[in-house]
Design a protein around this motif. Structure first.
Motif, PDB file in Angstrom:
ATOM      1  N   ASP A  17      20.158   3.528  13.968  1.00  0.00           N
ATOM      2  CA  ASP A  17      19.348   4.391  13.358  1.00  0.00           C
ATOM      3  C   ASP A  17      19.658   5.985  13.748  1.00  0.00           C
ATOM      4  O   ASP A  17      20.736   6.293  14.465  1.00  0.00           O
ATOM      5  CB  ASP A  17      17.814   4.216  13.479  1.00  0.00           C
TER       6      ASP A  17
ATOM      7  N   ARG B 208       4.470  -4.447   9.569  1.00  0.00           N
ATOM      8  CA  ARG B 208       3.491  -4.467   8.241  1.00  0.00           C
ATOM      9  C   ARG B 208       3.416  -5.961   7.606  1.00  0.00           C
ATOM     10  O   ARG B 208       2.132  -5.883   6.834  1.00  0.00           O
ATOM     11  CB  ARG B 208       3.870  -3.079   7.265  1.00  0.00           C
TER      12      ARG B 208
ATOM     13  N   VAL C 223      12.363  -1.168  10.034  1.00  0.00           N
ATOM     14  CA  VAL C 223      11.694   0.007   9.320  1.00  0.00           C
ATOM     15  C   VAL C 223      10.092  -0.467   9.070  1.00  0.00           C
ATOM     16  O   VAL C 223       9.200   0.627   8.800  1.00  0.00           O
ATOM     17  CB  VAL C 223      12.423   0.432   8.002  1.00  0.00           C
TER      18      VAL C 223
ATOM     19  N   GLN D 193      19.046   8.166   3.982  1.00  0.00           N
ATOM     20  CA  GLN D 193      17.994   8.032   2.828  1.00  0.00           C
ATOM     21  C   GLN D 193      18.452   7.928   1.393  1.00  0.00           C
ATOM     22  O   GLN D 193      19.621   7.880   1.297  1.00  0.00           O
ATOM     23  CB  GLN D 193      17.453   9.634   2.871  1.00  0.00           C
TER      24      GLN D 193
ATOM     25  N   ARG E 172       5.121  11.335   7.986  1.00  0.00           N
ATOM     26  CA  ARG E 172       4.903  11.592   6.855  1.00  0.00           C
ATOM     27  C   ARG E 172       3.544  11.922   6.419  1.00  0.00           C
ATOM     28  O   ARG E 172       3.218  12.976   6.100  1.00  0.00           O
ATOM     29  CB  ARG E 172       5.432  10.504   5.647  1.00  0.00           C
TER      30      ARG E 172
ATOM     31  N   PHE F  53       8.129  -0.045  -0.020  1.00  0.00           N
ATOM     32  CA  PHE F  53       7.962   0.497   1.271  1.00  0.00           C
ATOM     33  C   PHE F  53       8.980   1.522   1.367  1.00  0.00           C
ATOM     34  O   PHE F  53       9.036   2.788   1.966  1.00  0.00           O
ATOM     35  CB  PHE F  53       7.849  -0.227   2.420  1.00  0.00           C
TER      36      PHE F  53
ATOM     37  N   ALA G  75       7.932  -2.035  10.497  1.00  0.00           N
ATOM     38  CA  ALA G  75       7.134  -1.821  11.736  1.00  0.00           C
ATOM     39  C   ALA G  75       6.016  -2.747  11.820  1.00  0.00           C
ATOM     40  O   ALA G  75       4.921  -2.080  12.037  1.00  0.00           O
ATOM     41  CB  ALA G  75       6.755  -0.422  12.104  1.00  0.00           C
TER      42      ALA G  75
ATOM     43  N   ARG H 175      15.520   3.108   8.976  1.00  0.00           N
ATOM     44  CA  ARG H 175      15.509   2.904  10.595  1.00  0.00           C
ATOM     45  C   ARG H 175      15.551   1.506  10.754  1.00  0.00           C
ATOM     46  O   ARG H 175      15.063   0.896   9.804  1.00  0.00           O
ATOM     47  CB  ARG H 175      14.695   3.808  11.402  1.00  0.00           C
ATOM     48  N   GLU H 176      16.020   1.041  11.769  1.00  0.00           N
ATOM     49  CA  GLU H 176      15.855  -0.501  12.315  1.00  0.00           C
ATOM     50  C   GLU H 176      14.582  -0.631  12.163  1.00  0.00           C
ATOM     51  O   GLU H 176      13.790  -0.118  12.835  1.00  0.00           O
ATOM     52  CB  GLU H 176      16.868  -0.704  13.303  1.00  0.00           C
TER      53      GLU H 176
ATOM     54  N   PHE I 173       7.799   4.802  -0.911  1.00  0.00           N
ATOM     55  CA  PHE I 173       6.998   5.410  -0.051  1.00  0.00           C
ATOM     56  C   PHE I 173       7.721   6.678   0.666  1.00  0.00           C
ATOM     57  O   PHE I 173       7.315   7.810   0.654  1.00  0.00           O
ATOM     58  CB  PHE I 173       6.194   4.517   0.722  1.00  0.00           C
ATOM     59  N   HIS I 174       8.774   6.036   1.725  1.00  0.00           N
ATOM     60  CA  HIS I 174       9.507   7.034   2.354  1.00  0.00           C
ATOM     61  C   HIS I 174      10.811   6.474   2.633  1.00  0.00           C
ATOM     62  O   HIS I 174      11.115   5.611   3.550  1.00  0.00           O
ATOM     63  CB  HIS I 174       8.624   7.248   3.840  1.00  0.00           C
ATOM     64  N   PRO I 175      11.643   7.035   1.959  1.00  0.00           N
ATOM     65  CA  PRO I 175      13.057   6.584   1.587  1.00  0.00           C
ATOM     66  C   PRO I 175      13.956   6.991   2.942  1.00  0.00           C
ATOM     67  O   PRO I 175      15.031   7.707   2.806  1.00  0.00           O
ATOM     68  CB  PRO I 175      13.624   7.119   0.685  1.00  0.00           C
ATOM     69  N   PHE I 176      13.652   6.771   4.164  1.00  0.00           N
ATOM     70  CA  PHE I 176      14.627   6.953   5.212  1.00  0.00           C
ATOM     71  C   PHE I 176      14.684   5.774   6.145  1.00  0.00           C
ATOM     72  O   PHE I 176      13.843   5.002   6.564  1.00  0.00           O
ATOM     73  CB  PHE I 176      13.786   7.843   6.213  1.00  0.00           C
TER      74      PHE I 176
ATOM     75  N   LEU J 261      -3.099   8.968  -1.615  1.00  0.00           N
ATOM     76  CA  LEU J 261      -2.264   8.360  -0.744  1.00  0.00           C
ATOM     77  C   LEU J 261      -2.658   7.154  -0.025  1.00  0.00           C
ATOM     78  O   LEU J 261      -1.881   6.403   0.231  1.00  0.00           O
ATOM     79  CB  LEU J 261      -2.278   9.455   0.441  1.00  0.00           C
TER      80      LEU J 261
ATOM     81  N   GLU K  16      -4.855   4.059   7.524  1.00  0.00           N
ATOM     82  CA  GLU K  16      -3.787   4.792   7.892  1.00  0.00           C
ATOM     83  C   GLU K  16      -3.343   6.342   7.541  1.00  0.00           C
ATOM     84  O   GLU K  16      -2.879   7.205   8.286  1.00  0.00           O
ATOM     85  CB  GLU K  16      -2.348   3.910   7.477  1.00  0.00           C
TER      86      GLU K  16
ATOM     87  N   TYR L 148      18.898  16.604   4.549  1.00  0.00           N
ATOM     88  CA  TYR L 148      17.477  15.990   4.389  1.00  0.00           C
ATOM     89  C   TYR L 148      16.500  17.028   3.712  1.00  0.00           C
ATOM     90  O   TYR L 148      15.561  16.689   3.340  1.00  0.00           O
ATOM     91  CB  TYR L 148      16.805  15.137   5.404  1.00  0.00           C
TER      92      TYR L 148
ATOM     93  N   LYS M 116      13.987   8.841  -4.035  1.00  0.00           N
ATOM     94  CA  LYS M 116      12.574   8.030  -3.894  1.00  0.00           C
ATOM     95  C   LYS M 116      12.218   7.689  -5.276  1.00  0.00           C
ATOM     96  O   LYS M 116      12.660   8.498  -6.275  1.00  0.00           O
ATOM     97  CB  LYS M 116      11.431   9.104  -3.502  1.00  0.00           C
TER      98      LYS M 116
END
Lengths: 454, 326
Positions: free
Chosen positions: A94, B240, B236, B133, A264, B224, B238, B233-234, B228-231, B12, B269, A314, B136
């Motif tokens: 990542d 949920r 991702v 990314q 965010r 998600f 977390a 990471r491994e 929600f947040h289009p980035f 939100l 959150e 970005y 969205k």
């Protein structure tokens, strides 16, 4: 006495034939002096527990001197590659911290010569398991082992004690032979950003329209606290010079290093609740920059920065500047030390100027600010920053190459003493922050509204 | 506290809560039929990874469809293992979660992702191959309805998956409690041997609900990521998926209550960072973060009493594999 003992170990571990084989290879190969020392010592250290210092001495006195003048062009044979092992706390796939270190590893390998070094890494190592990871790297024959998380510090120091013939570098800690709290085969290194955060702050103060800046913080630890303070001091400097008013700053903590969705939410909260229009952050992904870009698309001017990597893609509109790290030069330095057997234990905070080719200040117009150099450098400056402030940022950048300017001094705060939130003077005229103050910083500057979580 | 402030917080909250709502809807069906799908987290993260890759290669529509397919496939695998082979549901579910976390990290590893993307669509430009990314999902405010104060922003100014989650929870509530299909599902979770003797195909029902839970969990992951947040990471998502599992209990296996529960988790959150800025919660942000779990534990304690359990209709044979006594 010590010497005799070492020699005896040496004799037992190496048969004469093996030793002759090595020296013959060196002679036939005809190696440059440094190559002989590094390559042979590397080979020997890689295959046994014999102290490399003794070996080298033997080799240089008996062999290299005679052969050095004959041929100078040959390279070190492949078998004598330098072996380096890295231990990462996170995944390399990542965008975060470990990814940055892995990029540094590849950079150092390339500069050192991919044929001359063999580097391996173990990723996603929990703190409890780091000792095992180090042991397996030692068994793999790594001469240099680099551990890249604060929590790895004590196990690394213990390993340095246990394997005196290997070299250890720990990133982001305070234990090293140089500092006197670890064996001499351990060094500490870090790429420090607070100067760059100050420059980000100048950019923030120069463009803010609301006079309120925000910071999305990872954890309330000294490293992040000094980055916040530096950023806010810079923002106040520029904003006060522009308008005569003090900057207002807000901090929201997410208590994670990598959590884009939390960053965010925190960024949106800062923008919506407190009207912040420039956001700095300590979180490994470009989440905050992405949020700023979304606001820009909706027509609201919100700005943010790069962090660790160049993140311009970005947030092409919202990107002001930022701090970028390249760990490569630090690693390359240690590679060279081990390969040439010129190890010296050090405790480095690599800042602006360090590892840069030209370490003198240039006139602001010719500044290298915004170009890749050294280990920590400024991301390209967005043209929306007014030109006189671009010059100011460049001037400070150049001055910091020589450490003439220090953000944590009254010069960094328009001649005013730096006060904390309680109004107590922390840095008065004629003072500048020293290592201990930066390292232990546990107070926020007066312009920040939220208390520090304790 | 202006109206805009409330509108924004609620908007939100719904955005965040939809992740939990989608994941818990399918899980409610699976648990109602007696199967605990602990692979929720792994399925969710696979959904996120699938949507990441397919949204880069072919756009949003393909991303959503493919993530549903991948989720259904993972549900199918789970159903073979726990319904047909009658393996321990907890162990198999956790294994599926680990598989999902590992596999999603593998297929999105930069080099492998690049190759995958080039196979899917050889005409992708270089910057798409390297980016973390994706685009969205666009927000589609519903005309007229989105102008209603407060409710307009809360329910009618979102992307398509949020609308889907709300409609789906209504429909799924209706099916579960008002139709014979729902009765069949609930009877299978309540007393499978009785249902079997009445001619219900227990295995088929369970397999379908587990596939459904996989599809929904994967869709939650896709939401998600692209919604929600289009980035990328491994890991991702977390954890949920596990929160969604807690939510199923909190909602007492009822799709309508799941809406409330999901927005409670989502609201916490969202609120966490705002309260900090009011000087509340900054000193102990973990306090706020733990509130939904306290509510869940209290719910668990309450429903553990036999009489209430009966009234709420907690599936009696949840987690127990069914085998015909032959």
């Amino acid at each position: 006495m010590e010497r005799i003992k070492e020699n005896r170990i040496f004799c037992r571990k190496f048969s004469r034939r093996e030793f002759l084989g090595v020296t013959k290879a060196a002679a036939v190969g005809g190696i440059v002096a440094a190559g002989v020392v590094g390559g042979v010592a590397g080979y020997l250290a890689g295959t046994s527990a014999a102290p490399p210092a003794t070996v080298t001495r033997t080799v240089t006195t008996t062999q290299a001197g005679a052969e050095i003048t004959k041929t100078i062009t040959a390279t070190v044979p492949a078998a004598k590659k330098l072996k380096v092992g890295y231990v990462y706390v996170g995944p390399v796939g990542d965008y975060g911290w470990s990814y940055g270190h892995d990029r540094g590893r590849r950079w150092a390998d390339e500069k050192f010569g991919v044929n001359q070094v063999e580097s391996t890494y173990i990723e996603s190592v929990p703190e409890a398991e780091v000792a095992g990871a180090i042991t397996s790297l030692v068994e793999k024959g790594c001469q240099l082992i680099i551990t890249t998380s604060f929590g790895f510090m004590d196990p690394t120091a213990e390993a340095a004690e246990k394997y005196p013939d290997r070299y250890f570098v720990h990133i982001s800690g305070y234990k090293s032979g140089a500092a006197g709290n670890a064996p001499n085969n351990m060094s500490a290194a870090f790429a420090e950003f607070y100067q760059l955060y100050y420059l980000n702050g100048l950019a923030a103060g120069a463009v803010t329209e609301t006079g309120v800046v925000g910071y999305v913080g990872a954890y309330p630890i000294p490293e992040v606290v000094r980055h916040i303070n530096a950023f806010v001091l810079g923002a106040n400097y520029a904003y006060k010079k522009r308008t005569g008013k003090n900057i207002k700053a807000h901090v929201s903590w997410i208590f994670e290093w990598v959590a884009p969705e939390k960053a965010r939410s925190a960024a949106i909260a800062l923008i919506e609740e407190k009207n912040c229009d420039v956001l700095a952050f300590t979180e490994d992904t470009p989440a905050v920059l992405q949020v700023a870009e979304e606001y820009q698309k909706k027509g609201k001017k919100v700005w943010s920065f790069s962090h660790y990597s160049d993140m311009r893609e970005y947030g092409p509109t919202a990107h002001l500047t930022g701090q970028i790290a390249n760990w490569g030069p630090i690693y390359l330095d240690f590679y060279r030390m081990v390969a040439t057997n010129s190890w010296q234990t050090v405790d480095i905070w690599s800042r602006i100027g360090d590892y840069m080719p030209y370490r003198w200040r240039l006139p602001a117009e010719n500044s290298t600010a915004g170009k890749p150099e050294g280990t920590v450098y400024l991301a390209p400056l967005n043209p929306v920053i007014p030109s006189q402030w671009q010059l100011e940022i460049k001037k400070r950048y150049e001055e910091m190459k020589e450490l003439i300017f220090e953000p944590f001094s009254v010069e960094g705060n328009l001649g005013e003493p730096i006060r904390d939130q309680a109004g107590e003077v922390r840095i008065s005229s004629g003072e500048r922050a020293d290592h201990d103050m930066l390292w232990n910083m546990d107070w926020l500057v007066e312009y920040i509204e939220e208390p520090l979580p304790r | 506290m202006s109206v805009e402030w409330i509108e924004q917080v609620l908007q939100l909250t719904v955005q965040m809560g939809t992740v939990y709502l989608l994941a818990s809807l399918g899980e409610i069906y699976a648990e109602r039929s007696g199967v605990l799908n602990l692979g929720l987290e792994g399925t969710m993260i696979m959904g996120a990874a699938t949507s990441f890759i397919f949204s880069l290669a072919y756009g949003h529509f393909a991303a959503i469809i493919m993530s549903i397919i991948v989720g259904a496939l993972m549900g199918f695998i789970l159903s073979i293992l726990v319904v047909d082979m009658k393996l321990n549901q907890v162990i198999v579910g956790l294994a599926l979660t680990m598989l999902g976390i590992g596999l999603s990290g593998f297929i999105t590893f930069p080099e492998i992702r690049k190759n995958l993307l080039l196979r899917l669509n050889p005409y992708l430009p270089q910057e798409i191959l390297a980016t973390q990314q994706s685009e969205k999902l666009p927000e589609i405010p519903i005309p007229l309805l989105s102008d209603i104060p407060i409710l307009g922003k809360m329910f009618f100014s979102h992307n398509i998956l949020v609308y889907f989650s709300l409609i789906a929870s209504l429909i799924m509530w209706f099916i579960l409690f008002k139709t014979s299909i729902g009765l069949t599902i609930r009877s299978v979770g309540e007393n499978p041997s009785m249902a079997d003797s009445l001619g219900v195909n227990v295995y088929l029902v369970r397999r379908v609900t587990v596939i459904l839970s996989g599809a929904f969990a994967s869709l939650a992951g896709a939401y998600f990521f692209i919604g929600f947040h289009p980035f990328w990471r491994e890991e991702v998502t977390a954890g949920r998926g596990f929160i969604a599992l807690a939510l199923v209990i909190l909602a007492t296996w009822n799709p309508l209550r799941a809406i409330l529960g999901a927005y409670l988790f989502g609201g916490v959150e969202t609120f966490q960072y705002r309260l900090q800025l009011f000087g509340l919660g900054a000193q102990s942000p973990y306090f706020l973060a733990m509130l939904p779990y306290i509510v869940t534990i209290i719910t668990l304690i309450i429903i553990s009493t036999e009489s209430i359990k009966k009234r709420l209709g907690a599936p009696a044979s949840l987690g127990i594999p069914y085998s015909r006594e032959e």
